[in-house]
Motif scaffolding. Structure first.
Motif, PDB file in Angstrom:
ATOM      1  N   MET A   1       0.850  -1.199   0.000  1.00  0.00           N
ATOM      2  CA  MET A   1       0.000   0.000   0.000  1.00  0.00           C
ATOM      3  C   MET A   1       0.877   1.237   0.000  1.00  0.00           C
ATOM      4  O   MET A   1       1.784   1.375   0.819  1.00  0.00           O
ATOM      5  CB  MET A   1      -0.913   0.001   1.230  1.00  0.00           C
ATOM      6  N   GLN A   2       0.607   2.137  -0.937  1.00  0.00           N
ATOM      7  CA  GLN A   2       1.355   3.385  -1.049  1.00  0.00           C
ATOM      8  C   GLN A   2       0.402   4.569  -1.054  1.00  0.00           C
ATOM      9  O   GLN A   2      -0.703   4.494  -1.615  1.00  0.00           O
ATOM     10  CB  GLN A   2       2.206   3.401  -2.324  1.00  0.00           C
ATOM     11  N   PHE A   3       0.847   5.651  -0.449  1.00  0.00           N
ATOM     12  CA  PHE A   3       0.053   6.865  -0.397  1.00  0.00           C
ATOM     13  C   PHE A   3       0.637   7.910  -1.345  1.00  0.00           C
ATOM     14  O   PHE A   3       1.843   7.948  -1.587  1.00  0.00           O
ATOM     15  CB  PHE A   3       0.041   7.441   1.027  1.00  0.00           C
ATOM     16  N   ARG A   4      -0.252   8.747  -1.865  1.00  0.00           N
ATOM     17  CA  ARG A   4       0.141   9.953  -2.585  1.00  0.00           C
ATOM     18  C   ARG A   4      -0.277  11.150  -1.729  1.00  0.00           C
ATOM     19  O   ARG A   4      -1.375  11.155  -1.170  1.00  0.00           O
ATOM     20  CB  ARG A   4      -0.523  10.025  -3.959  1.00  0.00           C
ATOM     21  N   ILE A   5       0.586  12.165  -1.650  1.00  0.00           N
ATOM     22  CA  ILE A   5       0.326  13.295  -0.761  1.00  0.00           C
ATOM     23  C   ILE A   5       0.417  14.607  -1.527  1.00  0.00           C
ATOM     24  O   ILE A   5       1.348  14.810  -2.318  1.00  0.00           O
ATOM     25  CB  ILE A   5       1.328  13.317   0.414  1.00  0.00           C
ATOM     26  N   GLY A   6      -0.556  15.486  -1.285  1.00  0.00           N
ATOM     27  CA  GLY A   6      -0.545  16.839  -1.810  1.00  0.00           C
ATOM     28  C   GLY A   6      -0.626  17.837  -0.669  1.00  0.00           C
ATOM     29  O   GLY A   6      -1.342  17.599   0.317  1.00  0.00           O
ATOM     30  N   ILE A   7       0.093  18.946  -0.785  1.00  0.00           N
ATOM     31  CA  ILE A   7       0.113  19.959   0.268  1.00  0.00           C
ATOM     32  C   ILE A   7      -0.107  21.327  -0.356  1.00  0.00           C
ATOM     33  O   ILE A   7       0.529  21.676  -1.357  1.00  0.00           O
ATOM     34  CB  ILE A   7       1.447  19.957   1.048  1.00  0.00           C
TER      35      ILE A   7
ATOM     36  N   ALA B   1      -5.224  21.017  -2.497  1.00  0.00           N
ATOM     37  CA  ALA B   1      -4.398  19.970  -1.891  1.00  0.00           C
ATOM     38  C   ALA B   1      -4.812  18.601  -2.405  1.00  0.00           C
ATOM     39  O   ALA B   1      -3.976  17.733  -2.683  1.00  0.00           O
ATOM     40  CB  ALA B   1      -4.510  20.023  -0.367  1.00  0.00           C
ATOM     41  N   SER B   2      -6.130  18.389  -2.565  1.00  0.00           N
ATOM     42  CA  SER B   2      -6.625  17.115  -3.078  1.00  0.00           C
ATOM     43  C   SER B   2      -6.187  16.891  -4.521  1.00  0.00           C
ATOM     44  O   SER B   2      -5.794  15.779  -4.897  1.00  0.00           O
ATOM     45  CB  SER B   2      -8.153  17.085  -2.974  1.00  0.00           C
ATOM     46  N   ARG B   3      -6.243  17.943  -5.344  1.00  0.00           N
ATOM     47  CA  ARG B   3      -5.824  17.812  -6.752  1.00  0.00           C
ATOM     48  C   ARG B   3      -4.316  17.594  -6.861  1.00  0.00           C
ATOM     49  O   ARG B   3      -3.843  16.857  -7.735  1.00  0.00           O
ATOM     50  CB  ARG B   3      -6.242  19.044  -7.549  1.00  0.00           C
ATOM     51  N   LEU B   4      -3.549  18.245  -6.001  1.00  0.00           N
ATOM     52  CA  LEU B   4      -2.100  18.033  -6.017  1.00  0.00           C
ATOM     53  C   LEU B   4      -1.753  16.594  -5.658  1.00  0.00           C
ATOM     54  O   LEU B   4      -0.815  16.017  -6.210  1.00  0.00           O
ATOM     55  CB  LEU B   4      -1.425  18.999  -5.041  1.00  0.00           C
ATOM     56  N   GLN B   5      -2.510  16.033  -4.744  1.00  0.00           N
ATOM     57  CA  GLN B   5      -2.301  14.627  -4.379  1.00  0.00           C
ATOM     58  C   GLN B   5      -2.455  13.721  -5.592  1.00  0.00           C
ATOM     59  O   GLN B   5      -1.720  12.747  -5.751  1.00  0.00           O
ATOM     60  CB  GLN B   5      -3.291  14.255  -3.261  1.00  0.00           C
TER      61      GLN B   5
END
Length: 276
Positions: free
Chosen positions: A96-102, A122-126
């Protein structure tokens, strides 16, 4: 009237989402849910360590906010490192891998929840981030690029659903090289990080040299630039196809013709100025 007024504040929003969550759930619902709970516990611990708070957990997503931009980015880096460490023993297919946007932006506050473009961005950057990666907005980059020992790759202005295009940056974690297909490259590593990280600029040297030549040609008059380009082409053909040197005669004729065209092309203009 005062109670009905929408409250707003400037805050740093971190949005984390599981990459390929539906596929993982289809393969193993129980195992995926257990892993998600374990990772959420780790994320909550790291968010608290960096003086942030969990705003919401929608499905497989985690929304958190921070008063400090630097703390938010540091937290994101530690989250990815923690998850990568825990996932190192898991089978590749079920990892399991996460993508993160800030994003740093203005949000609307409703109790403990936050809404608005600050959260949406932030959601779109993720969604732009790679699995295990972090993407930040330009507002975040402006605050942290000279404060953290990480690299930054400029992604340019990527289109995002229902959001006006904005410049974003990918964090390069642990000297990770940029993936193919990235737009511009803008590394802002501190000296200590550069010493540990392999340079990618050396691999790009040929294209940089080519760009310099092309830029130089564009500054020349068009006839001269065209003549030099054709001359270079003839020289290459001569050197690759024959041991006898013959390119000097056509090259001389081409350059002479270009020079004469420049002289004759400028002559009427000078004459007209003289008549006036």
């Amino acid at each position: 009237m005062t109670d009905d007024k929408v409250k707003r504040r400037l805050t740093t929003v971190l949005c984390a989402d599981v990459y390929g969550y539906s596929r993982l759930m289809e393969a193993d619902e129980t195992g995926t849910l257990e892993t998600l709970r374990r990772y959420r516990t780790a994320i909550a611990r790291l968010v608290e360590r960096h003086d942030g708070r969990i705003v919401n957990t929608w499905g497989d997503a985690v929304i958190a906010e921070f008063a400090s931009v630097v703390e938010a980015v540091q937290c994101a880096v530690e989250i990815q490192q923690e998850i990568a460490s825990q996932a190192s023993n898991a089978p590749q297919a079920s990892a399991m891998q996460f993508r993160i946007g800030i994003n740093l932006g203005d949000v609307m506050v409703d109790g403990s929840d936050i809404y608005g473009d600050g959260v949406n961005i932030a959601s779109r950057l993720q969604e732009l981030a790679e699995p295990g990666g972090v993407v930040i907005s330009s507002s975040v980059y402006d605050q942290v690029h000279n404060k953290l020992s990480v690299g930054f790759d400029c992604l340019g202005q990527r289109p995002m659903k229902n959001i006006a295009p904005l410049t974003s940056y990918r964090l390069t974690l642990g000297g990770q090289a940029p993936v193919p297909g990235s737009f511009g490259i803008q590394n802002s590593m501190l000296p200590s990080e550069r010493a540990r990280t392999p340079r990618v600029d050396d691999a790009r040297a040929p294209s940089s040299s080519t760009n310099v030549v092309l830029e130089w040609l564009t500054k020349l008059p068009r006839p001269i630039a065209a003549a030099l380009t054709v001359s270079a082409f003839l020289i290459v053909i001569n050197l690759l196809t024959s041991h006898r040197i013959w390119f000097h005669w056509p090259v001389a004729a081409i350059l002479f013709g270009a020079a004469m065209r420049m002289v004759l092309g400028n002559r009427p203009e000078s004459d007209s100025r003289t008549e006036r």
